[in-house]
Design a protein around this motif. Structure first.
Motif, short mmCIF file in Angstrom:
data_model
loop_
_atom_site.label_atom_id
_atom_site.label_comp_id
_atom_site.label_asym_id
_atom_site.label_seq_id
_atom_site.Cartn_x
_atom_site.Cartn_y
_atom_site.Cartn_z
N GLU A 82 0.84 -1.21 0.00
CA GLU A 82 0.00 0.00 0.00
C GLU A 82 0.87 1.25 0.00
OE1 GLU A 82 -3.96 -1.06 2.59
OE2 GLU A 82 -2.14 -0.55 3.64
N CYS A 83 0.43 2.26 -0.74
CA CYS A 83 1.08 3.56 -0.67
C CYS A 83 0.47 4.33 0.50
CB CYS A 83 0.90 4.32 -1.98
SG CYS A 83 -0.82 4.73 -2.32
N GLU A 84 0.82 5.61 0.63
CA GLU A 84 0.34 6.41 1.75
C GLU A 84 -1.19 6.56 1.74
OE1 GLU A 84 2.16 7.40 -0.75
OE2 GLU A 84 1.35 9.27 -1.61
N LEU A 112 -3.25 -2.35 -2.71
CA LEU A 112 -1.81 -2.60 -2.74
C LEU A 112 -1.32 -2.51 -4.17
CD1 LEU A 112 -3.26 -4.66 -0.52
CD2 LEU A 112 -0.89 -5.27 -0.12
N HIS A 113 -0.36 -1.63 -4.42
CA HIS A 113 0.24 -1.53 -5.74
C HIS A 113 1.05 -2.80 -6.00
CE1 HIS A 113 -0.64 2.66 -6.74
NE2 HIS A 113 -0.42 2.97 -5.48
N ILE A 114 0.82 -3.41 -7.16
CA ILE A 114 1.61 -4.58 -7.57
C ILE A 114 2.70 -4.07 -8.50
CG2 ILE A 114 1.54 -6.76 -8.87
CD1 ILE A 114 0.03 -6.94 -6.23
N GLU A 139 -5.85 4.75 -12.11
CA GLU A 139 -4.67 5.35 -11.49
C GLU A 139 -5.00 5.71 -10.04
OE1 GLU A 139 -2.23 9.35 -12.16
OE2 GLU A 139 -2.25 8.05 -13.93
N CYS A 140 -4.03 5.49 -9.19
CA CYS A 140 -4.19 5.80 -7.76
C CYS A 140 -4.03 7.30 -7.54
CB CYS A 140 -3.12 5.04 -7.00
SG CYS A 140 -3.12 5.31 -5.22
N ALA A 141 -4.65 7.81 -6.49
CA ALA A 141 -4.53 9.24 -6.16
C ALA A 141 -3.08 9.64 -5.89
CB ALA A 141 -5.39 9.57 -4.95
N CYS A 142 -2.22 8.65 -5.58
CA CYS A 142 -0.81 8.97 -5.32
C CYS A 142 -0.05 9.26 -6.61
CB CYS A 142 -0.13 7.82 -4.58
SG CYS A 142 0.21 6.38 -5.62
N GLY A 143 -0.66 8.91 -7.77
CA GLY A 143 -0.01 9.15 -9.05
C GLY A 143 0.75 7.97 -9.61
N ARG A 144 0.93 6.92 -8.82
CA ARG A 144 1.65 5.74 -9.33
C ARG A 144 0.74 4.96 -10.28
NH1 ARG A 144 3.01 6.18 -3.96
NH2 ARG A 144 5.23 6.55 -3.57
N CYS A 145 1.32 4.41 -11.33
CA CYS A 145 0.49 3.72 -12.32
C CYS A 145 0.50 2.20 -12.14
CB CYS A 145 0.92 4.12 -13.73
SG CYS A 145 2.64 3.77 -14.02
ZN LIG Z 1 -1.06 4.76 -4.59
#
Ligand SMILES: [Zn+2]
Length: 412
Positions: free
Chosen positions: A231-233, A238-240, A293-299
């Motif tokens: 998981e990001c912040e 969970l980002h794979i 896309e996640c709010a954190c910006g990671r794809c």
């Molecule tokens: Zn994220």
């Protein structure tokens, strides 16, 4: 990048692993026919029993003298599953673990108290390599010895902690019992918890108890170890790590590939492992893949918190029961302790019993067992016998994973 790597790894597995060559030939699939990600479903699945059938190292793609390291998963029945790493694999895994720590905000200067078991289990060494990759300070306390864990956590000012979630929930109460105030006596700011399914309610207990941010981490020995996803912040899935793992969901009964957003069994294709290439490995874990896309910006795509391992699912009187559902109910009822046990037995019919610890005022409350029973029924649609017991009477998880379920039914 994924397509280039997929074409490469399929050819590599076919050329170097007789097991895969036979699988492809039997299915009438030519490795050259896998050209794009859309062709993924043409690849036959790899399942856990394939590893057992090829014990210990039948899926190896390199000569044994090129191996740098071996790990094994604890098989509850029969032979363990052995996993092998070349030097390149260890470097890739270390980088993934470094990223897995980095995404949580851990960095150089942090003291990482690693309470995962060191040894054949991949958790301890996986996080060890990750801490080394980001330049953090490692405190390899491994599992158990709660008093010493707490003493070092306080005296050495550990800032990051890794463990199974059940052990960390236990540490909240254990630290109070040892006379600490978990919110003020420790300097923890980040916790990374995995290796068993857990609930939002456990997260809340850990976060409130220690005043840290708790991240869910996902992995398994067959896929290097921990560090497949984290998981990001935002703590919303969970980002794979998509440059190393292709993730799909399938219907566990039919093998049919599901659209993103639908719950199913997670299937992983490893895109660059040298020692043991894994194509479409069925994890037995149930979850949902999200591609937005996640709010954190990671794809990197995300998976939902694991609902349970399909192997952990209990069938009680024909009804599917996940231990995580029971935990969710118990943790939502105020006035109950952190520890519980699920006991399944059979006397003419299957019976489900739930034993949960409670403080004296709840033990005296005559309505409490009925309330728990009703809440369990609302979620599971089966009646459970509920027993409240005194705090501290259910055996604690001192080493790694909690034994929450006791199945007393005859095994035939
Ligand atoms: Zn994220």
């Amino acid at each position: 990048m994924q397509e280039i790597k997929l074409r490469k790894i399929v050819g590599y597995a076919y050329r170097n692993v007789p097991f895969y060559r036979k699988r492809f030939d039997d299915a009438g699939t030519k490795p050259e026919s896998i050209k794009s990600l859309d062709d993924l479903s043409k690849i036959p699945f790899t399942v856990k029993t394939d590893l057992r059938d090829n014990y210990p190292l039948g899926i190896l793609a390199v000569p044994p003298n090129r191996l740098y390291c071996l790990h094994a998963s604890s098989g509850t029945t029969g032979k363990p599953i052995v996993v092998a790493y070349t030097r390149g694999d260890l470097e890739r895994w270390s980088k993934l673990m470094g990223r897995t720590l980095d995404i949580t905000g851990a960095k150089k200067g942090d003291i990482v108290q690693n309470m995962y078991g060191y040894g054949l289990f991949t958790g301890g060494l996986g996080f060890h390599y990750g801490a080394r990759a980001i330049g953090a300070t490692i405190l390899p306390t491994s599992v158990g010895n709660t008093k010493r864990q707490l003493m070092l956590m306080k005296d050495l000012r550990s800032t990051v902690v890794t463990s199974t979630p059940s052990y960390m929930v236990y540490l909240v109460e254990a630290s109070r019992a040892e006379g600490y105030d978990p919110r003020t006596d420790f300097a923890l700011r980040i916790g990374i918890f995995g290796a068993e399914p857990w609930s939002e309610e456990s997260r809340k207990r850990i976060q409130d108890g220690f005043g840290l941010r708790a991240h869910d981490v996902y992995g398994m020995s067959e896929l290097y170890g921990p560090g497949v996803g984290i998981e990001c912040e935002r703590q919303n899935g969970l980002h794979i790590w998509g440059d190393e793992f292709l993730v799909e969901t399938i219907n566990p009964d039919t093998g049919e590939v599901l659209e993103p957003g639908k719950e199913g069994e997670l299937v992983f294709t490893m895109l660059s492992r040298e020692a043991m290439p894994f194509l479409r490995y069925r994890s037995r874990d149930l979850s949902i893949v999200y591609e937005e896309e996640c709010a954190c910006g990671r794809c990197h795509s995300r998976i939902a918190r694991i609902k349970g391992r399909s192997d952990d699912m209990l069938i009680v009187g024909g009804v599917n029961v996940f231990p995580s559902q029971i935990e969710h109910v118990l943790m939502n009822i105020p006035g109950l302790g952190d520890q519980y046990q699920i006991i399944v037995s059979h006397k003419e019919l299957d019976r489900l019993a739930v034993k949960v610890e409670a403080p004296p005022e709840s033990l005296r409350d005559p309505n409490m067992p009925k309330r728990i029973q009703e809440d369990l029924f609302a979620v599971l649609s089966i009646r459970a016998d509920v027993e409240l017991v005194e705090l501290g009477t259910i055996p604690r998880s001192e080493v790694g994973k909690a034994r929450r379920v006791i199945d007393l039914r005859p095994k035939d």
